[in-house]
Design a protein around this motif. Structure first.
Motif, PDB file in Angstrom:
ATOM      1  N   PHE A  44       0.831  -1.173  -0.115  1.00  0.00           N
ATOM      2  CA  PHE A  44      -0.052  -0.134   0.170  1.00  0.00           C
ATOM      3  C   PHE A  44       0.798   1.249  -0.064  1.00  0.00           C
ATOM      4  O   PHE A  44       1.982   1.122   0.490  1.00  0.00           O
ATOM      5  CB  PHE A  44      -0.905  -0.101   1.223  1.00  0.00           C
ATOM      6  CG  PHE A  44      -2.066  -0.930   1.022  1.00  0.00           C
ATOM      7  CD1 PHE A  44      -3.275  -0.957   0.431  1.00  0.00           C
ATOM      8  CD2 PHE A  44      -1.759  -2.317   1.413  1.00  0.00           C
ATOM      9  CE1 PHE A  44      -4.225  -1.974   0.215  1.00  0.00           C
ATOM     10  CE2 PHE A  44      -2.750  -3.486   1.343  1.00  0.00           C
ATOM     11  CZ  PHE A  44      -3.921  -3.091   0.934  1.00  0.00           C
ATOM     12  N   TYR A  45       0.466   2.155  -0.685  1.00  0.00           N
ATOM     13  CA  TYR A  45       1.157   3.499  -0.834  1.00  0.00           C
ATOM     14  C   TYR A  45       1.367   4.172   0.315  1.00  0.00           C
ATOM     15  O   TYR A  45       2.403   4.578   1.039  1.00  0.00           O
ATOM     16  CB  TYR A  45       0.683   4.079  -2.092  1.00  0.00           C
ATOM     17  CG  TYR A  45       1.838   5.420  -2.408  1.00  0.00           C
ATOM     18  CD1 TYR A  45       2.847   5.060  -2.857  1.00  0.00           C
ATOM     19  CD2 TYR A  45       1.431   6.897  -2.167  1.00  0.00           C
ATOM     20  CE1 TYR A  45       3.874   5.989  -3.143  1.00  0.00           C
ATOM     21  CE2 TYR A  45       2.435   7.719  -2.563  1.00  0.00           C
ATOM     22  CZ  TYR A  45       3.438   7.389  -3.023  1.00  0.00           C
ATOM     23  OH  TYR A  45       4.486   8.233  -3.363  1.00  0.00           O
ATOM     24  N   LEU A  46       0.226   4.952   0.909  1.00  0.00           N
ATOM     25  CA  LEU A  46      -0.007   5.891   2.228  1.00  0.00           C
ATOM     26  C   LEU A  46       0.501   5.061   3.390  1.00  0.00           C
ATOM     27  O   LEU A  46      -0.213   3.847   3.647  1.00  0.00           O
ATOM     28  CB  LEU A  46      -1.332   6.600   2.193  1.00  0.00           C
ATOM     29  CG  LEU A  46      -1.572   7.571   0.924  1.00  0.00           C
ATOM     30  CD1 LEU A  46      -3.071   8.208   1.212  1.00  0.00           C
ATOM     31  CD2 LEU A  46      -0.494   8.877   1.037  1.00  0.00           C
ATOM     32  N   ARG A  47       0.635   5.760   4.339  1.00  0.00           N
ATOM     33  CA  ARG A  47       1.148   4.949   5.582  1.00  0.00           C
ATOM     34  C   ARG A  47      -0.204   5.064   6.388  1.00  0.00           C
ATOM     35  O   ARG A  47      -1.014   6.043   5.891  1.00  0.00           O
ATOM     36  CB  ARG A  47       2.255   6.029   6.275  1.00  0.00           C
ATOM     37  CG  ARG A  47       3.655   5.733   5.843  1.00  0.00           C
ATOM     38  CD  ARG A  47       4.520   6.651   6.774  1.00  0.00           C
ATOM     39  NE  ARG A  47       5.919   6.394   6.091  1.00  0.00           N
ATOM     40  CZ  ARG A  47       6.732   5.380   6.727  1.00  0.00           C
ATOM     41  NH1 ARG A  47       6.474   4.918   7.769  1.00  0.00           N
ATOM     42  NH2 ARG A  47       8.039   5.474   6.206  1.00  0.00           N
ATOM     43  N   ARG A  48      -0.516   4.401   7.431  1.00  0.00           N
ATOM     44  CA  ARG A  48      -1.808   4.359   8.347  1.00  0.00           C
ATOM     45  C   ARG A  48      -1.508   4.981   9.368  1.00  0.00           C
ATOM     46  O   ARG A  48      -0.553   4.485  10.288  1.00  0.00           O
ATOM     47  CB  ARG A  48      -2.097   2.906   8.270  1.00  0.00           C
ATOM     48  CG  ARG A  48      -2.509   2.310   7.196  1.00  0.00           C
ATOM     49  CD  ARG A  48      -3.400   2.994   6.095  1.00  0.00           C
ATOM     50  NE  ARG A  48      -4.061   2.186   4.994  1.00  0.00           N
ATOM     51  CZ  ARG A  48      -3.830   2.189   3.973  1.00  0.00           C
ATOM     52  NH1 ARG A  48      -2.737   2.725   3.315  1.00  0.00           N
ATOM     53  NH2 ARG A  48      -4.546   1.578   2.883  1.00  0.00           N
ATOM     54  N   PRO A  49      -1.899   5.935   9.786  1.00  0.00           N
ATOM     55  CA  PRO A  49      -1.854   6.655  10.981  1.00  0.00           C
ATOM     56  C   PRO A  49      -2.666   5.880  12.178  1.00  0.00           C
ATOM     57  O   PRO A  49      -3.930   5.521  12.005  1.00  0.00           O
ATOM     58  CB  PRO A  49      -2.578   7.912  10.830  1.00  0.00           C
ATOM     59  CG  PRO A  49      -3.527   7.990   9.956  1.00  0.00           C
ATOM     60  CD  PRO A  49      -3.294   6.780   8.958  1.00  0.00           C
ATOM     61  N   ILE A  50      -2.029   5.286  13.119  1.00  0.00           N
ATOM     62  CA  ILE A  50      -2.651   4.717  14.517  1.00  0.00           C
ATOM     63  C   ILE A  50      -1.938   5.044  15.649  1.00  0.00           C
ATOM     64  O   ILE A  50      -0.683   5.154  15.870  1.00  0.00           O
ATOM     65  CB  ILE A  50      -2.160   3.057  14.122  1.00  0.00           C
ATOM     66  CG1 ILE A  50      -2.712   2.495  12.654  1.00  0.00           C
ATOM     67  CG2 ILE A  50      -2.799   2.436  15.242  1.00  0.00           C
ATOM     68  CD1 ILE A  50      -2.315   1.128  12.587  1.00  0.00           C
TER      69      ILE A  50
ATOM     70  N   ALA B  60      -6.940  10.364  -0.290  1.00  0.00           N
ATOM     71  CA  ALA B  60      -7.223   8.941  -0.402  1.00  0.00           C
ATOM     72  C   ALA B  60      -6.260   8.011  -1.073  1.00  0.00           C
ATOM     73  O   ALA B  60      -5.309   8.529  -1.913  1.00  0.00           O
ATOM     74  CB  ALA B  60      -8.541   8.888  -1.111  1.00  0.00           C
ATOM     75  N   GLU B  61      -5.976   6.814  -0.563  1.00  0.00           N
ATOM     76  CA  GLU B  61      -5.016   6.073  -1.156  1.00  0.00           C
ATOM     77  C   GLU B  61      -5.406   5.521  -2.352  1.00  0.00           C
ATOM     78  O   GLU B  61      -6.611   5.584  -2.751  1.00  0.00           O
ATOM     79  CB  GLU B  61      -5.031   4.579  -0.378  1.00  0.00           C
ATOM     80  CG  GLU B  61      -4.490   3.300  -0.644  1.00  0.00           C
ATOM     81  CD  GLU B  61      -2.961   3.120  -0.338  1.00  0.00           C
ATOM     82  OE1 GLU B  61      -2.544   3.894   0.827  1.00  0.00           O
ATOM     83  OE2 GLU B  61      -2.054   2.478  -1.033  1.00  0.00           O
ATOM     84  N   ALA B  62      -4.438   5.346  -3.360  1.00  0.00           N
ATOM     85  CA  ALA B  62      -4.808   4.796  -4.864  1.00  0.00           C
ATOM     86  C   ALA B  62      -3.635   3.730  -4.973  1.00  0.00           C
ATOM     87  O   ALA B  62      -2.757   3.784  -4.537  1.00  0.00           O
ATOM     88  CB  ALA B  62      -4.785   6.177  -5.795  1.00  0.00           C
ATOM     89  N   GLU B  63      -3.879   2.991  -6.248  1.00  0.00           N
ATOM     90  CA  GLU B  63      -2.918   1.818  -6.296  1.00  0.00           C
ATOM     91  C   GLU B  63      -1.815   2.516  -6.716  1.00  0.00           C
ATOM     92  O   GLU B  63      -1.641   3.459  -7.698  1.00  0.00           O
ATOM     93  CB  GLU B  63      -3.499   1.059  -7.550  1.00  0.00           C
ATOM     94  CG  GLU B  63      -4.421   0.060  -7.035  1.00  0.00           C
ATOM     95  CD  GLU B  63      -5.849   0.560  -6.544  1.00  0.00           C
ATOM     96  OE1 GLU B  63      -6.162   1.623  -7.138  1.00  0.00           O
ATOM     97  OE2 GLU B  63      -6.771  -0.488  -6.054  1.00  0.00           O
ATOM     98  N   SER B  64      -0.423   2.188  -6.201  1.00  0.00           N
ATOM     99  CA  SER B  64       0.651   2.878  -6.249  1.00  0.00           C
ATOM    100  C   SER B  64       0.503   4.372  -6.296  1.00  0.00           C
ATOM    101  O   SER B  64       1.441   4.865  -7.112  1.00  0.00           O
ATOM    102  CB  SER B  64       1.343   2.406  -7.638  1.00  0.00           C
ATOM    103  OG  SER B  64       1.544   1.170  -7.656  1.00  0.00           O
ATOM    104  N   GLY B  65       0.017   4.760  -5.461  1.00  0.00           N
ATOM    105  CA  GLY B  65       0.128   6.479  -5.350  1.00  0.00           C
ATOM    106  C   GLY B  65      -1.154   6.950  -4.330  1.00  0.00           C
ATOM    107  O   GLY B  65      -1.658   6.197  -3.737  1.00  0.00           O
ATOM    108  N   MET B  66      -1.686   8.161  -4.613  1.00  0.00           N
ATOM    109  CA  MET B  66      -2.550   8.584  -3.789  1.00  0.00           C
ATOM    110  C   MET B  66      -3.266   9.698  -4.508  1.00  0.00           C
ATOM    111  O   MET B  66      -2.861  10.492  -5.665  1.00  0.00           O
ATOM    112  CB  MET B  66      -1.767   9.341  -2.684  1.00  0.00           C
ATOM    113  CG  MET B  66      -0.991  10.327  -3.158  1.00  0.00           C
ATOM    114  SD  MET B  66      -0.082  11.285  -1.515  1.00  0.00           S
ATOM    115  CE  MET B  66      -1.515  12.066  -0.956  1.00  0.00           C
ATOM    116  N   LEU B  67      -4.556   9.908  -3.878  1.00  0.00           N
ATOM    117  CA  LEU B  67      -5.380  11.035  -4.628  1.00  0.00           C
ATOM    118  C   LEU B  67      -5.354  12.301  -3.426  1.00  0.00           C
ATOM    119  O   LEU B  67      -5.360  11.901  -2.287  1.00  0.00           O
ATOM    120  CB  LEU B  67      -6.893  10.678  -4.840  1.00  0.00           C
ATOM    121  CG  LEU B  67      -7.004   9.935  -5.786  1.00  0.00           C
ATOM    122  CD1 LEU B  67      -8.463   9.247  -5.999  1.00  0.00           C
ATOM    123  CD2 LEU B  67      -6.968  10.535  -7.217  1.00  0.00           C
ATOM    124  N   ASN B  68      -5.196  13.526  -3.718  1.00  0.00           N
ATOM    125  CA  ASN B  68      -5.358  14.508  -2.973  1.00  0.00           C
ATOM    126  C   ASN B  68      -6.256  15.517  -3.678  1.00  0.00           C
ATOM    127  O   ASN B  68      -6.499  15.847  -4.930  1.00  0.00           O
ATOM    128  CB  ASN B  68      -4.119  15.148  -2.485  1.00  0.00           C
ATOM    129  CG  ASN B  68      -3.581  16.125  -3.676  1.00  0.00           C
ATOM    130  OD1 ASN B  68      -4.235  17.398  -3.487  1.00  0.00           O
ATOM    131  ND2 ASN B  68      -2.586  16.164  -4.544  1.00  0.00           N
TER     132      ASN B  68
END
Lengths: 244, 304
Positions: A44-50, B60-68
């Motif tokens: 997964f790309y973004l880290r998860r804040p916990i 938001a998470e996206a496949e191999s990336g992100m949306l802002n």
């Protein structure tokens, strides 16, 4: 803020969809009550804040709910694996000596309140704990608070355990009159707390990009109309400061 | 290894700049590393007046990336000049100021109000933000509007002007030429790719703004293709941007015709991403038998 390759020591379910993970990381020695970490979940790309739930030596405990694919993947991780963890992040509870503190946790807002309760206890405060859940099967952390010598008041919306109703019903039923409240939980609960109490702190949750104040992905407004970042200016805010 | 690159207004000691919106105005990163390590940096976009931005969720998470879909939140040009820019004077790095607006006049207003500020080495026109209702991408996807904006800003700016292009167009070359022909000193390519995600629980778009901008490794091939196309027709320099996460990625952009690069989303995943890439770059260049960054620029372009 440091980045640490944290070894998973345990990853066990507390309820059907809430998991407790113990991580071996030096971030544990730096984290304060109410702070959080950003965890990279493989693929997964973004880290998860916990939020940080507990620290002991170099062991950091987090508790998370499986809400999507990322946390589902996290729940499948085995002890021995390492995760990239960024932290500690955010502004936690400004722990100061108090005679009496009322700690209120709702659902997965409960975990950070364990370390917070301990910190106030260490400064000599009498700590009341009230925890709210939907139903009996979702209740967790009763034992952990008991280990601190605190008997938490359990509230369930369906009445299957403890007081039937909200945390406010539980506070009333137990005649807890402490005016200083520290709370974390779902927005409707925090709104009710902010409508009832003037003194104390609440901890907010948000989707985040960076987690350290840069991307402005988690910005909320104060009652004065100023922008605040949940990740950096919070997640802990003074009672009544942020418009919920 | 010579990593330096000289571009209009920018004397870069290395070709790495954190991208606008992914670096705040430097303060948070300055607390974890020395910003003087960077070739340069680009500020958060500045508008004439303060803007709060879009409703949450903005990420938001996206496949191999992100949306802002942040929505150009900032405190306005006067606050920026008084309270943000002075902080950057202490660093030996080249500061580009990203300028945004809802109208052509807004862009002129911002550069006019930043006249004579020494720490600013160049402007970057954000005519490609996909997350605002007026201005932004509406200007950057129309060759005529883009040309007018660039021409007007050039009349007011006392520093070189780079134009950050939107990938959300049919013919990127047409927009690049419109910028160049109206006096742009350089191009930055690309801004985010417009996208959307759904929330399965609510059966509604996940982001408060409905659509957002896709960034991260997912858009790297799109950015490379566009840099490669545009580099063959323009004579002004290109700063490549889009999904760069390591030194190999930088080299790909240099080969495609970029003279320097901007790093965006990678800063969120690894806050030390930029200094790490700068450290890795010499060995990557060496590995491919290159003696300088300069030597790699445009190496893949067809010989004329």
């Amino acid at each position: 803020m440091i980045e640490s390759k944290a070894k998973i020591l345990s990853n066990t379910p507390l309820t059907q969809d809430v998991f407790k993970m113990e991580l071996e990381t030096e971030i544990a020695t730096l984290a304060k009550p109410g702070q959080f970490v950003q965890i990279t979940v493989p693929n997964f790309y973004l880290r998860r804040p916990i939020s940080v739930s507990w620290v002991e030596g170099n062991v950091l405990t987090i508790v998370y709910k499986v809400l999507g694919k990322g946390t589902d993947k996290l729940s499948s991780m085995r002890p021995g694996h390492a995760l990239s963890v960024l932290g500690p992040l955010g502004t936690g509870y400004p722990i100061e000596a108090k005679e009496e503190v009322l700690i209120v946790g709702g659902g997965v807002g409960t975990p950070p309140m364990l370390l917070t309760a301990k910190a106030y206890q260490d400064l000599g405060a009498k700590v009341h704990v009230v925890l709210g859940f939907n139903t009996k099967d979702e209740v967790f952390y009763q034992k952990e608070f008991e280990e601190l010598g605190i008997t938490p008041v359990i509230c369930t919306m369906d009445g299957s355990m403890g007081v039937q109703g909200t945390v406010l019903d539980g506070i009333k039923a137990n005649h807890i009159t402490c005016p200083f409240v520290c709370s974390c939980g779902p927005l409707p609960m925090l709104r009710a707390i902010q409508n009832t109490y003037q003194d104390g702190y609440i901890s907010l949750e948000s989707r985040m990009g960076c987690g350290f104040g840069v991307c402005l992905g988690c910005v909320m407004k104060t009652v004065e109309g100023d922008a605040v970042r949940v990740c950096e200016d919070g997640p802990v805010f003074a009672m009544g400061k942020v418009v919920l | 290894m010579d990593l330096s690159v000289k571009l209009p207004g920018l004397n870069l000691k290395n070709p790495v700049l954190p991208a606008s919106g992914c670096f705040g105005n430097g303060r948070e990163f300055a607390s974890i590393y020395d910003l003087s390590l960077l070739g340069g940096m680009v500020t958060k976009s500045v508008t004439p007046n303060a803007r709060f931005g879009n409703p949450l969720p903005r990420i938001a998470e996206a496949e191999s990336g992100m949306l802002n879909a942040i929505g150009l939140e900032n405190k306005g040009v006067d606050y920026f000049r008084e309270h943000e820019l002075p902080f950057l004077e202490q660093f030996d790095t080249e500061v580009m100021v990203s300028v945004a607006g809802s109208t052509i006049e807004d862009y002129a207003h911002v550069v006019e109000h930043l006249k004579g500020v020494d720490v600013i080495k160049a402007f970057e026109l954000n005519v490609s933000c996909p997350n605002v209702a007026v201005g932004g991408m509406a200007i950057g996807t129309n060759a005529e509007a883009l040309g007018k904006t660039v021409a007007m800003v050039k009349q007011h700016a006392d520093k070189p002007v780079y134009v950050k292009l939107s990938p959300n167009v049919t013919n990127i070359v047409e927009l690049a030429l419109a910028a160049q022909d109206n006096g742009a000193d350089g191009l930055v390519m690309i801004n985010t790719v417009q996208g959307l995600r759904m929330d399965l629980r609510t059966a509604k778009p996940l982001l408060g703004n409905v659509t957002g901008g896709l960034s991260g490794p997912a858009i790297k091939p799109i950015a490379l293709r566009m840099v490669y196309q545009v580099a063959q027709v323009v004579h002004i320099p290109i700063i490549g941007c889009g999904g760069i996460s390591n030194a190999e990625d930088i080299l790909e952009f240099l080969y495609a015709g970029a003279s320097a690069v901007q790093v965006g989303a990678a800063n969120f995943i690894d806050p030390w991403a930029c200094p790490k890439m700068i450290e890795e770059l010499p060995s990557v260049l060496e590995k491919y038998n290159l003696n300088s960054v300069q030597e790699a620029i445009g190496k893949a372009l067809p010989q004329k």
